[in-house]
Design a protein around this motif. Sequence first.
Motif, PDB file in Angstrom:
ATOM      1  N   VAL A 100       0.837  -1.207   0.000  1.00  0.00           N
ATOM      2  CA  VAL A 100       0.000   0.000   0.000  1.00  0.00           C
ATOM      3  C   VAL A 100       0.869   1.253   0.000  1.00  0.00           C
ATOM      4  O   VAL A 100       0.538   2.261  -0.649  1.00  0.00           O
ATOM      5  CB  VAL A 100      -0.950  -0.002   1.213  1.00  0.00           C
ATOM      6  N   ALA A 207      -5.011   3.447   5.223  1.00  0.00           N
ATOM      7  CA  ALA A 207      -5.634   2.316   4.538  1.00  0.00           C
ATOM      8  C   ALA A 207      -6.135   1.289   5.548  1.00  0.00           C
ATOM      9  O   ALA A 207      -7.242   0.743   5.414  1.00  0.00           O
ATOM     10  CB  ALA A 207      -4.641   1.671   3.577  1.00  0.00           C
ATOM     11  N   GLN A 238      -6.846  -0.819  -2.704  1.00  0.00           N
ATOM     12  CA  GLN A 238      -5.805   0.027  -2.116  1.00  0.00           C
ATOM     13  C   GLN A 238      -4.422  -0.250  -2.685  1.00  0.00           C
ATOM     14  O   GLN A 238      -3.469   0.439  -2.348  1.00  0.00           O
ATOM     15  CB  GLN A 238      -5.785  -0.167  -0.594  1.00  0.00           C
ATOM     16  N   TRP A 239      -4.280  -1.235  -3.577  1.00  0.00           N
ATOM     17  CA  TRP A 239      -2.984  -1.540  -4.158  1.00  0.00           C
ATOM     18  C   TRP A 239      -2.556  -0.420  -5.100  1.00  0.00           C
ATOM     19  O   TRP A 239      -3.383   0.279  -5.683  1.00  0.00           O
ATOM     20  CB  TRP A 239      -3.032  -2.858  -4.913  1.00  0.00           C
TER      21      TRP A 239
END
Length: 286
Positions: A100, A207, A238-239
Amino acid sequence: MSARGSTGSAAPDIRTASVRVPAQARAADVERERGVASDESRSASGARGEHTHSEPPIPHPRVESARSVETSRPVETARPVVQRASVRGQILDALRTALVAGELVPGQVYSAPVLGERFGVSATPVREAMQQLALEGAVEVVPNRGFRVVRRGTRELAELAEIRALLEVPVVLRLARTVPAARWAELRPLAEAAARAASAGCRATYAECDRAFHHAMLALAGNDQLVQIADDLHRRAQWPLVGGPVPRGRADLMADAAEHLALLDALTAQDLPTVQSLVREHFADN
């Protein structure tokens, strides 16, 4: 700082990940001390993503002699050992955080032994954690080299946001009609923690807080399968992207966190039109 993978190419150092793993003895050293033969060679090399003949063996529990109270004969009792599952879980958390935070670069190949050196553990728990990330679609196995971080584009992100909206919006609207105000108040500390992380500008921490808030909100529906699926979609959203927009900055994170607090206010007041507007806008922005 940088690390080098098994191919000799530079790889980012992920020691700055927020989850720290305590330093542990090298597996090979432990095996030499105990004199226990390894069965590592029986594992299939294709599933591991690297050559296996040079990997350190997996340590077995040490046994020591004791005497039975009833018979006075020697018996074997297992000495407490570090749980590998716990180490693997810590490594997995650290790798997810690094992913992340952008410390694991899309398209870059990472070797489990090299990452193990950085964490102070053997390659085995790193490889197992990477295999879990492969199941989640974050990385892919590169035979005899390691694991490559998957390249993702804006289209995939938009598709994930659409699916999340289809799942979560109807559930939140139903909960808005049935959940009492006191239950929504229990979620406020989570929303405030996300706001603090956003104010600090830490994407990885935000995140985690963001997922915790959505997880707790959906958990009020009492559907464990829904929560699990939504959490997986949220994590994938969220990558990092390749060729996409600049990673969200502090102002974007703070605006996102403010929507959580505004949504809680509307849910507490059972203001359904505002709830619907906020929750749809929230997914449109993510």
